[in-house]
Design a protein around this motif. Structure first.
Motif, short mmCIF file in Angstrom:
data_model
loop_
_atom_site.label_atom_id
_atom_site.label_comp_id
_atom_site.label_asym_id
_atom_site.label_seq_id
_atom_site.Cartn_x
_atom_site.Cartn_y
_atom_site.Cartn_z
N ALA A 81 0.83 -1.20 0.00
CA ALA A 81 0.00 0.00 0.00
C ALA A 81 0.87 1.26 0.00
CB ALA A 81 -0.93 0.00 1.21
N MET A 82 1.91 1.25 0.83
CA MET A 82 2.79 2.42 0.86
C MET A 82 3.53 2.58 -0.47
SD MET A 82 5.62 3.52 3.71
CE MET A 82 6.25 5.19 3.71
N GLU A 83 3.91 1.45 -1.06
CA GLU A 83 4.60 1.51 -2.34
C GLU A 83 3.71 2.15 -3.41
OE1 GLU A 83 7.40 -1.41 -5.06
OE2 GLU A 83 5.92 -2.30 -3.72
N LEU A 84 2.44 1.74 -3.45
CA LEU A 84 1.51 2.32 -4.42
C LEU A 84 1.30 3.80 -4.14
CD1 LEU A 84 -0.55 2.00 -6.74
CD2 LEU A 84 -2.27 1.47 -5.00
N LEU A 85 1.14 4.15 -2.87
CA LEU A 85 0.93 5.54 -2.49
C LEU A 85 2.07 6.42 -2.98
CD1 LEU A 85 -0.83 7.50 -0.64
CD2 LEU A 85 0.89 7.04 1.11
N LEU A 86 3.30 5.98 -2.75
CA LEU A 86 4.46 6.79 -3.13
C LEU A 86 4.71 6.76 -4.63
CD1 LEU A 86 6.94 6.07 -0.20
CD2 LEU A 86 5.28 7.93 -0.47
N GLU A 87 4.41 5.65 -5.29
CA GLU A 87 4.54 5.59 -6.75
C GLU A 87 3.62 6.61 -7.41
OE1 GLU A 87 3.77 1.62 -7.94
OE2 GLU A 87 5.81 0.90 -7.56
N GLU A 88 2.38 6.67 -6.95
CA GLU A 88 1.42 7.59 -7.56
C GLU A 88 1.77 9.04 -7.22
OE1 GLU A 88 -2.45 4.72 -8.14
OE2 GLU A 88 -2.51 6.19 -6.52
N ALA A 89 2.26 9.26 -6.00
CA ALA A 89 2.69 10.61 -5.63
C ALA A 89 3.87 11.05 -6.49
CB ALA A 89 3.07 10.66 -4.15
N ARG B 67 9.49 -1.62 9.50
CA ARG B 67 10.48 -0.61 9.14
C ARG B 67 11.44 -1.13 8.08
NH1 ARG B 67 11.88 0.47 13.82
NH2 ARG B 67 13.85 -0.66 14.06
N ALA B 68 11.88 -2.37 8.27
CA ALA B 68 12.82 -2.97 7.31
C ALA B 68 12.18 -3.10 5.93
CB ALA B 68 13.28 -4.34 7.81
N GLY B 69 10.89 -3.42 5.90
CA GLY B 69 10.19 -3.54 4.62
C GLY B 69 9.94 -2.21 3.95
N MET B 70 9.73 -1.17 4.76
CA MET B 70 9.41 0.14 4.21
C MET B 70 10.63 0.93 3.77
SD MET B 70 6.31 1.64 6.53
CE MET B 70 4.66 0.94 6.41
N MET B 71 11.76 0.69 4.40
CA MET B 71 12.94 1.50 4.09
C MET B 71 13.33 1.48 2.61
SD MET B 71 15.33 0.94 7.50
CE MET B 71 16.71 1.89 6.85
N PRO B 72 13.32 0.33 1.93
CA PRO B 72 13.64 0.35 0.49
C PRO B 72 12.60 1.12 -0.32
CG PRO B 72 13.84 -1.88 1.38
CD PRO B 72 13.16 -1.05 2.43
N VAL B 73 11.33 1.06 0.10
CA VAL B 73 10.27 1.77 -0.60
C VAL B 73 10.49 3.28 -0.49
CG1 VAL B 73 7.78 2.21 -0.69
CG2 VAL B 73 8.62 -0.10 -0.23
N VAL B 74 10.80 3.73 0.71
CA VAL B 74 11.04 5.16 0.94
C VAL B 74 12.32 5.61 0.24
CG1 VAL B 74 11.48 6.91 2.70
CG2 VAL B 74 9.75 5.15 3.10
N LYS B 75 13.33 4.75 0.25
CA LYS B 75 14.58 5.08 -0.44
C LYS B 75 14.33 5.28 -1.93
CE LYS B 75 19.29 3.38 -1.22
NZ LYS B 75 20.26 2.28 -0.96
N ASP B 76 13.52 4.40 -2.52
CA ASP B 76 13.18 4.53 -3.95
C ASP B 76 12.42 5.82 -4.21
OD1 ASP B 76 14.41 2.13 -4.50
OD2 ASP B 76 12.55 0.97 -4.61
N PHE B 77 11.54 6.20 -3.27
CA PHE B 77 10.77 7.43 -3.41
C PHE B 77 11.69 8.64 -3.45
CE2 PHE B 77 8.50 10.95 -1.13
CZ PHE B 77 7.62 11.28 -2.15
#
Length: 228
Positions: A72-80, A131-141
């Motif tokens: 969900a966070m990945e989709l949110l940041l991709e669209e943003a 946190r470990a799962g989200m960090m790569p998503v945020v890094k990509d953002f």
């Protein structure tokens, strides 16, 4: 290719499309439910009900709650990212003003995108696995943001490093202001800072950090006073 194989492949394609559509519905439903109820009050059962799919279908795509949260966070940041890229490109081509770009970022980082991100970040602070799962998503953002700013600079004149820093500062500013809006109901206060930043940012983009020092006192301070 045999007729049986062709028939099987034709059947597989619609099934794959349905699977992709179901996954997308679940992820979007999770975002909607979390925004409405908050992270801790939103259950996976809520997600499946909001998506209109079975509990089994949810577990097929997302065996754990953290799996659907990260998706969900990945989709949110991709669209943003896609929205920011589109508007930034228009600014670089002078189709959208820099002031309107600041307004766009303020709306994004004080609305749905911000509040959902805040829910996720707050939980990730005390949940090591999440946190470990989200960090790569945020890094990509953030890497995507940097690439947008670099493209922004390529299409416009100015100092590359100054643009990168200044535009990231803009995101940090509106995001920090977004945090304040949770407990501070004072639109004039936030408006004064937005209007002040509209004076400062063009100087930073054109001249680098030294540009701020050349702002006369009546410029930034005057705008801030109007909004207070």
């Amino acid at each position: 290719m045999t007729a049986a194989r062709k028939t099987r492949q034709r059947g597989e394609r619609p099934a794959q499309a349905r699977s992709i559509a179901t996954r997308d519905k679940l992820v979007r439903a999770a975002l909607d439910v979390i925004l409405e109820k908050g992270y801790n009050s939103a259950s996976t059962t809520d997600f499946s009900e909001a998506a209109g799919v079975s509990r089994g279908a949810l577990l097929h795509h997302f065996p754990t709650r953290s799996a659907i949260i990260i998706a969900a966070m990945e989709l949110l940041l991709e669209e943003a990212t896609a929205e920011i890229r589109e508007v930034a490109a228009k600014v670089a081509l002078t189709e959208v003003s820099l002031g309107d770009f600041i307004e766009f970022l303020w709306e994004m980082f004080s609305g749905r995108v911000f509040y959902l991100s805040l829910e996720f970040i707050n939980e990730a602070r005390t949940d090591a696995d999440l946190r470990a799962g989200m960090m790569p998503v945020v890094k990509d953002f953030h890497a995507a943001l940097d690439s947008i700013w670099i493209e922004f600079e390529r299409q416009a004149e100015g100092q590359p490093q100054a643009r990168l820093v200044a535009l990231n500062m803009t995101v940090c500013l509106v995001r920090g202001m977004g945090v304040q809006t949770v407990l501070k109901d004072d639109p004039a206060y936030f408006r004064s800072m937005i209007e002040t930043w509209k004076v400062i940012l063009p100087q930073l983009l054109a001249d680098g950090p030294e540009g701020v020092a050349r702002l006369d006192g009546s410029g930034a301070a005057g705008v801030a006073g109007q909004g207070a």
